[in-house]
Write a protein that holds these residues in place. Structure first.
Motif, PDB file in Angstrom:
ATOM      1  N   SER A   8       0.811  -1.194  -0.039  1.00 20.15           N
ATOM      2  CA  SER A   8       0.166   0.056   0.109  1.00 20.15           C
ATOM      3  C   SER A   8       1.107   1.229  -0.050  1.00 20.15           C
ATOM      4  CB  SER A   8      -0.924  -0.024   1.279  1.00 20.15           C
ATOM      5  OG  SER A   8      -1.649  -0.998   1.101  1.00 20.15           O
ATOM      6  N   LEU A   9       2.005   1.281   0.676  1.00 17.33           N
ATOM      7  CA  LEU A   9       2.881   2.365   0.650  1.00 17.33           C
ATOM      8  C   LEU A   9       3.333   2.791  -0.867  1.00 17.33           C
ATOM      9  CD1 LEU A   9       5.501   1.398   3.733  1.00 17.33           C
ATOM     10  CD2 LEU A   9       3.608   3.388   3.470  1.00 17.33           C
ATOM     11  N   TYR A  10       3.371   1.827  -1.734  1.00 16.70           N
ATOM     12  CA  TYR A  10       3.524   2.283  -3.000  1.00 16.70           C
ATOM     13  C   TYR A  10       2.290   2.564  -3.665  1.00 16.70           C
ATOM     14  CZ  TYR A  10       4.011   1.532  -7.985  1.00 16.70           C
ATOM     15  OH  TYR A  10       4.234   1.778  -9.374  1.00 16.70           O
ATOM     16  N   HIS A  11       1.031   1.728  -3.625  1.00 12.82           N
ATOM     17  CA  HIS A  11       0.017   2.031  -4.454  1.00 12.82           C
ATOM     18  C   HIS A  11      -0.865   2.973  -4.044  1.00 12.82           C
ATOM     19  CE1 HIS A  11       0.302  -1.768  -6.884  1.00 12.82           C
ATOM     20  NE2 HIS A  11       0.729  -2.378  -5.869  1.00 12.82           N
ATOM     21  N   VAL A  12      -0.816   3.176  -2.646  1.00 11.93           N
ATOM     22  CA  VAL A  12      -1.718   4.357  -2.310  1.00 11.93           C
ATOM     23  C   VAL A  12      -0.901   5.824  -1.932  1.00 11.93           C
ATOM     24  CG1 VAL A  12      -3.116   5.105  -0.273  1.00 11.93           C
ATOM     25  CG2 VAL A  12      -3.253   2.696  -1.084  1.00 11.93           C
ATOM     26  N   GLU A  61       7.739   5.626  -4.608  1.00 11.67           N
ATOM     27  CA  GLU A  61       8.061   5.142  -5.851  1.00 11.67           C
ATOM     28  C   GLU A  61       9.324   4.013  -5.477  1.00 11.67           C
ATOM     29  OE1 GLU A  61       7.040   5.075  -9.050  1.00 11.67           O
ATOM     30  OE2 GLU A  61       5.219   6.147  -8.441  1.00 11.67           O
ATOM     31  N   SER A  62       9.877   4.117  -4.654  1.00 16.41           N
ATOM     32  CA  SER A  62      11.216   3.406  -4.413  1.00 16.41           C
ATOM     33  C   SER A  62      10.751   1.846  -4.074  1.00 16.41           C
ATOM     34  CB  SER A  62      12.231   4.041  -3.392  1.00 16.41           C
ATOM     35  OG  SER A  62      11.608   3.885  -2.204  1.00 16.41           O
ATOM     36  N   LEU A  63       9.707   1.768  -3.522  1.00 18.64           N
ATOM     37  CA  LEU A  63       9.014   0.580  -3.279  1.00 18.64           C
ATOM     38  C   LEU A  63       8.417  -0.293  -4.498  1.00 18.64           C
ATOM     39  CD1 LEU A  63       7.526   1.060   0.248  1.00 18.64           C
ATOM     40  CD2 LEU A  63       9.596  -0.165  -0.436  1.00 18.64           C
ATOM     41  N   LYS A  64       8.330   0.068  -5.594  1.00 20.12           N
ATOM     42  CA  LYS A  64       7.705  -0.424  -6.485  1.00 20.12           C
ATOM     43  C   LYS A  64       8.373  -1.874  -6.902  1.00 20.12           C
ATOM     44  CE  LYS A  64       6.443   0.262 -11.449  1.00 20.12           C
ATOM     45  NZ  LYS A  64       6.758   0.958 -12.727  1.00 20.12           N
ATOM     46  N   PRO A  65       9.578  -2.067  -6.884  1.00 20.52           N
ATOM     47  CA  PRO A  65       9.879  -3.486  -6.941  1.00 20.52           C
ATOM     48  C   PRO A  65       9.453  -4.527  -6.060  1.00 20.52           C
ATOM     49  CG  PRO A  65      11.996  -1.992  -7.067  1.00 20.52           C
ATOM     50  CD  PRO A  65      10.688  -1.087  -6.565  1.00 20.52           C
ATOM     51  N   VAL A  66       8.945  -4.161  -4.973  1.00 20.52           N
ATOM     52  CA  VAL A  66       8.386  -5.268  -4.046  1.00 20.52           C
ATOM     53  C   VAL A  66       6.727  -5.196  -4.055  1.00 20.52           C
ATOM     54  CG1 VAL A  66      10.433  -5.829  -2.766  1.00 20.52           C
ATOM     55  CG2 VAL A  66       8.890  -3.890  -2.023  1.00 20.52           C
ATOM     56  N   LYS A 125      16.580   0.038   1.023  1.00 20.74           N
ATOM     57  CA  LYS A 125      16.873   1.148   1.793  1.00 20.74           C
ATOM     58  C   LYS A 125      15.608   1.688   2.187  1.00 20.74           C
ATOM     59  CE  LYS A 125      21.568   2.263   0.936  1.00 20.74           C
ATOM     60  NZ  LYS A 125      22.451   3.138   0.163  1.00 20.74           N
ATOM     61  N   THR A 126      14.697   1.927   1.642  1.00 25.18           N
ATOM     62  CA  THR A 126      13.487   2.612   1.901  1.00 25.18           C
ATOM     63  C   THR A 126      12.598   1.606   2.827  1.00 25.18           C
ATOM     64  OG1 THR A 126      13.174   3.218  -0.312  1.00 25.18           O
ATOM     65  CG2 THR A 126      11.374   3.614   1.032  1.00 25.18           C
ATOM     66  N   CYS A 127      12.486  -0.085   2.368  1.00 31.61           N
ATOM     67  CA  CYS A 127      11.945  -0.686   3.363  1.00 31.61           C
ATOM     68  C   CYS A 127      12.526  -0.823   4.708  1.00 31.61           C
ATOM     69  CB  CYS A 127      12.030  -2.182   2.880  1.00 31.61           C
ATOM     70  SG  CYS A 127      11.021  -2.611   1.599  1.00 31.61           S
ATOM     71  N   THR A 128      13.925  -0.596   4.823  1.00 33.41           N
ATOM     72  CA  THR A 128      14.697  -0.585   6.211  1.00 33.41           C
ATOM     73  C   THR A 128      14.254   0.374   6.893  1.00 33.41           C
ATOM     74  OG1 THR A 128      16.418  -1.807   4.932  1.00 33.41           O
ATOM     75  CG2 THR A 128      17.026  -0.993   7.055  1.00 33.41           C
ATOM     76  N   LYS A 129      13.929   1.628   6.187  1.00 28.45           N
ATOM     77  CA  LYS A 129      13.811   3.001   6.865  1.00 28.45           C
ATOM     78  C   LYS A 129      12.520   2.627   7.578  1.00 28.45           C
ATOM     79  CE  LYS A 129      16.795   6.290   4.779  1.00 28.45           C
ATOM     80  NZ  LYS A 129      17.031   6.700   3.233  1.00 28.45           N
ATOM     81  N   PHE A 130      11.401   2.279   6.709  1.00 28.73           N
ATOM     82  CA  PHE A 130      10.218   1.962   7.481  1.00 28.73           C
ATOM     83  C   PHE A 130      10.227   0.939   8.750  1.00 28.73           C
ATOM     84  CE2 PHE A 130       8.270   3.891   3.531  1.00 28.73           C
ATOM     85  CZ  PHE A 130       7.584   4.738   4.083  1.00 28.73           C
ATOM     86  N   LEU A 131      10.956   0.033   8.557  1.00 28.04           N
ATOM     87  CA  LEU A 131      11.332  -0.946   9.253  1.00 28.04           C
ATOM     88  C   LEU A 131      11.746  -0.404  10.646  1.00 28.04           C
ATOM     89  CD1 LEU A 131      11.221  -4.179  10.196  1.00 28.04           C
ATOM     90  CD2 LEU A 131      13.407  -4.178   9.311  1.00 28.04           C
TER      91      LEU A 131
END
Lengths: 402, 288, 177
Positions: A47-51, A55-60, A238-244
């Motif tokens: 949802s972080l990407y779709h909503v 953009e950096s989360l597009k690959p996952v 990196k974006t995922c890790t920051k959210f984590l």
């Protein structure tokens, strides 16, 4: 008081109500919130990407939906293993008791599963239509069913899909929160258990869900990509890790706040909570959940987010942190579900829990149930291409996401 | 092994009977009764015959009624208000109630519809509680580990509190545990899914999962006996009248008199807010 | 088959509607008849519970056959004890008005264990005004009998003081426990 004497006193005073000697909710009930947590967390990543258009989360973004679906498919299994009369499970849909926190499960789970599945269908539709054209036999039947036997990929059709996807992703967020927050409330709503009955319980469950979901995505992404020798998008990691890091800091704060409130308020049940954490849960709570699997990952996350390290070490460290946090959530579920039940309602003693290997709710079942989503994920990978770039090979036209 | 060790099992005849008993088809009979009543609201008044098995019916007329005002008249569920009083000062810890309860319901070992706890308090205010096998074998010996001088010691029988605001009913996901119009918390063993949520929610740990039926069970205050004008079996067998049961609408009943008296009457875990219908007379503050 | 731009959406919505209708019908059909008559539960369950087999009857049920024992029991200090506590349940003994099994009668050390369930002075939580307690083996020593004596050698179990009182009447000797 010397330790020997203390021991004598504790065996003397350790009174457990006769019906409390048995721990009624065993590992399956610890596993169930763990699995739904991963579902909710993985969905949030998507949802972080779709909503929220990160953009950096597009690959996952696509992978995380399938990851969520694989675990969602198994979420009811621990419950069915646990139920005394599993064949009656549909009673929860037939006559749900409006005052029961558990009664909503059937409908919330069903509705969330539907939203998730539809979102996957719509996001993957262009891909599925192309695959339908290239496949034959059984696969063709599967693709025809998944595309509802429609191959219309006109601009008008895709525009409609985009609107539907935006809608599904948007309602998916509150639904994921409800699904997991409500699981927390199943425990938080039990006033008879002093370690469960706190309004923080749903919050902690939700945050730890996000932690386990994001960790799961990071770990799976790095592992699958490395295994297949494909390119790993470090920006995405990196974006995922920051959210984590963000989720985990808040999660850990609330977990500690709960314990701190217990000890600071020093209410009538505190002597039991204190003795529980100092006794039967000392190793699994303080040493594992807090020490090794919270403080260490926090330090590692600090290194990942604040310092500059080489790409290779970043990937390695991110995998290690994700793995540790996945374990942290396992321990957290264990300590809440099993740990909470060790306190007898006599307020005078603790019972014991020894997991069995071959029990209906035993260790072996738990291992099978945790392997099953990975097998389902593998099967899903044969039907749905996980990664957007594989899509490009199918069709030059970019269709992923909105 | 002494005789008392064997008593509960010797007579219960074994749990296998349980399965046949549960499969017994009473449904046709119930249907008949239900169809006889016109409309839902009239069901509130179920004649006595509804509660009495046809076979036992005639025999029971010979037994003296133990609770007045139930036999030979319509049983109006909505007007009943039963109460249970346990008099701590009279309990001698013989375990008769536990034995009778185990036999009446074929309760499997390790599970307890009712149990008796022994409290021992020393001069340092330490409280030692035990309840070996729920007290079903009685208390033959003092606790050997306790060497100091005893200040106070007493027995506390425990059973379902029949809360007016029951947590078990609140949390049951399928409506299998419920409060009947006459105030009994009962379990519908045909709908229970065995999730164990009610067991978690009961502040008194009165519930357990029956190992044979795999459904939740607990003390019912012997609803089947009460509906036939008989006392709950634990009350019936108590040799010292430490357990008392009656209808609060009956001004002559012992429970009415006790609850109207100046005696100190309390309920367990008052702060839980469950409002039990089970009252304790002479209970010390250490009792949880 | 040629599909329009929204035919897949229509099919999905159609599928959901069909599933919802079928689900609703299943709910209606499979919900038990008496569910919800009084509240969120099956009203039949009350009758089923009320119809459970009664296993313990009353002392009156026993006295209809065992009149001799019952008569003495009802006059003694043990009159508040249920026959079925020591002997077993009525339901195990009688079915359909016929005897199906002989209930056990306790003997020897079983008797002693049974008596001491209530009368053991070593358990201090037994108020004197509720029950008479004895310390063993002091009681036997005091009465000048062998320590191997069982309780029922002096006390008739159904009316424990019956013989003692008769003996006092005849001999005029009073003894205390």
């Amino acid at each position: 008081m010397n330790p020997a004497h203390e021991n004598v006193v504790s065996t003397l005073t350790n009174y457990v109500f006769p019906n409390d000697l048995h721990v009624h909710w065993s590992m399956m009930i610890a596993l169930y919130p763990y699995i739904t947590g991963i579902v909710a967390g993985a969905f949030i990543v998507s949802s972080l990407y779709h909503v929220f258009k990160i953009e950096s989360l597009k690959p996952v973004s696509r992978f995380s939906l399938l990851f969520a679906l694989a675990f969602l498919a198994c979420a009811t299994l621990p419950l069915l293993c646990h139920l005394g009369r599993p064949e009656r499970n549909f009673n929860i849909m037939l006559t749900p008791n409006p005052s029961s926190a558990m009664a909503g499960f059937g409908y919330i789970y069903g509705a969330y599963g539907l939203v998730l599945f539809l979102e996957i269908l719509f996001i993957f539709r262009p891909t599925l239509v192309h695959l339908k054209g290239q496949s034959s036999g059984l696969m063709k039947i599967i693709y025809r069913a998944l595309t509802c036997d429609s191959s219309n990929l006109s601009e008008q059709s895709l525009e409609l899909d985009r609107k539907i996807i935006a809608f599904l992703a948007a309602i998916g967020i509150p639904m994921a929160c409800v699904l997991h927050g409500y699981v927390g409330f199943i425990f938080g709503g039990i006033k008879a258990n002093p370690t469960w009955a706190t309004p923080l319980m749903p919050v902690i469950f939700l945050l730890s869900a996000c932690v386990s979901g994001v960790s799961g995505i990071i770990l799976a992404y790095i592992l699958i990509k490395s295994f297949r020798g494909q390119y790993i998008d470090l920006e995405c990691v990196k974006t995922c890790t920051k959210f984590l890091a963000g989720f985990f800091i808040v999660d850990f704060t609330f977990e500690m706040l709960e314990i701190f409130s217990h000890s600071y308020l020093y209410t009538e049940h505190y002597h039991m909570v204190d003795r529980l954490l100092a006794g039967p849960l000392y190793v699994s709570f303080w040493e594992w959940q807090v020490g090794l699997l919270s403080v260490v990952p926090l330090l590692l996350l600090g290194i990942l987010c604040l310092t500059r390290i080489s790409d290779a070490s970043y990937k390695l460290l991110a995998s290690v942190v994700s793995f540790m946090l996945l374990l942290q959530v396992v321990f957290m579920r264990w300590n809440v579900v099993i740990g909470g039940q060790l306190i007898s309602k006599s307020d005078r003693g603790f019972t014991q829990f020894h997991p069995e290997w071959f029990d209906k709710e035993g260790i072996l079942t738990a291992i099978v149930l945790m392997t099953l989503p990975l097998i389902i994920l593998f099967v899903l990978s044969k039907i749905f291409p996980f990664w957007n770039e594989e899509d490009k090979d199918l069709n030059r036209k970019e269709v992923g996401g909105t | 092994m002494s005789r008392t060790d064997k008593t509960p099992n010797a007579v219960s005849g074994g749990v296998p009977d349980m399965a046949t008993e549960l499969n017994g088809d009473r449904r046709a009979f119930i249907k008949k009764v239900l169809k006889g009543a016109i409309g839902g609201s009239l069901l509130l008044v179920i004649p006595l015959e509804a509660g009495v098995g046809e076979k036992q019916e005639n025999d029971f007329d010979k037994i003296p009624e133990q609770i007045p005002g139930i036999r030979g008249q319509e049983y109006d569920m909505s007007s009943r208000q039963f109460a249970f009083v346990v008099d701590i000062t009279r309990c001698i810890g013989c375990g008769s109630c536990c034995v009778a309860d185990k036999r009446e319901y074929n309760v499997p070992d390790g599970n307890y519809r009712t149990w008796v706890e022994r409290y021992v308090k020393d001069f340092d205010d330490n409280v030692y509680v035990d309840s070996p096998k729920g007290g079903v074998e009685g208390y033959q010996e003092p606790r050997p580990e306790l060497k100091g001088k005893i200040r106070d010691t007493f027995f506390v029988p425990k059973l379902c509190n029949m809360c007016k605001k029951p947590s078990c009913v609140q949390v049951c996901p399928v409506g299998a545990t419920f409060k009947s119009p006459d105030g009994f918390i009962l379990v519908d063993s045909k709908r229970c899914v065995g999730c164990g949520y009610c067991i978690q929610a009961c502040p008194y740990s009165a519930r357990f999962l029956h190992p044979v039926t795999r459904t939740a069970e607990k003390c019912t205050w012997c609803y089947h006996r009460v509906r036939k004008g008989l006392l709950p079996v634990c009350v019936h067998v108590c040799p010292t009248k430490a357990r008392k049961f009656g209808d609060m609408n009956d001004k002559k009943s012992e429970v009415y008199k006790i609850l109207r008296s100046h005696d100190v009457i309390t309920v367990l875990k008052k702060d839980m807010g469950n409002a039990p219908s089970l009252y304790y007379k002479g209970v010390r503050r250490e009792v949880v | 088959m040629e599909s329009s731009y929204n035919s897949h959406v229509k099919r999905i919505i159609g599928g959901i509607v069909i599933a919802a209708v079928l689900g609703f019908l299943a709910k209606v059909v499979m919900t038990p008849e008496s569910f919800g008559v009084y509240g969120h539960y099956r009203a039949d369950a009350i009758i089923e519970e009320a119809d459970r087999e009664i296993r313990h009857w009353t002392n009156a049920s026993c006295s209809s056959c065992h009149a001799h024992e019952a008569n003495r029991h009802s006059k003694g200090n043990h009159k508040t004890i249920s026959c079925e506590f020591c002997h077993g349940t009525y339901a195990d003994h009688i079915a359909d008005g016929k005897k199906v099994k002989t209930l056990p009668v306790m003997t020897g050390d079983e008797i002693k264990t049974l008596c001491l369930r209530c009368h053991n002075k070593a358990i201090e939580a037994r108020p004197e005004d509720v029950i008479k307690t004895v310390a063993m083996p002091d009681h036997l020593k005091k009465q000048n009998v062998k320590e191997t004596h069982t309780c029922n050698q002096c006390h008739y179990v159904h009316a424990p003081l019956e013989y003692i009182n008769q003996a006092i009447k005849i001999t005029g000797i009073k003894e205390t426990i």
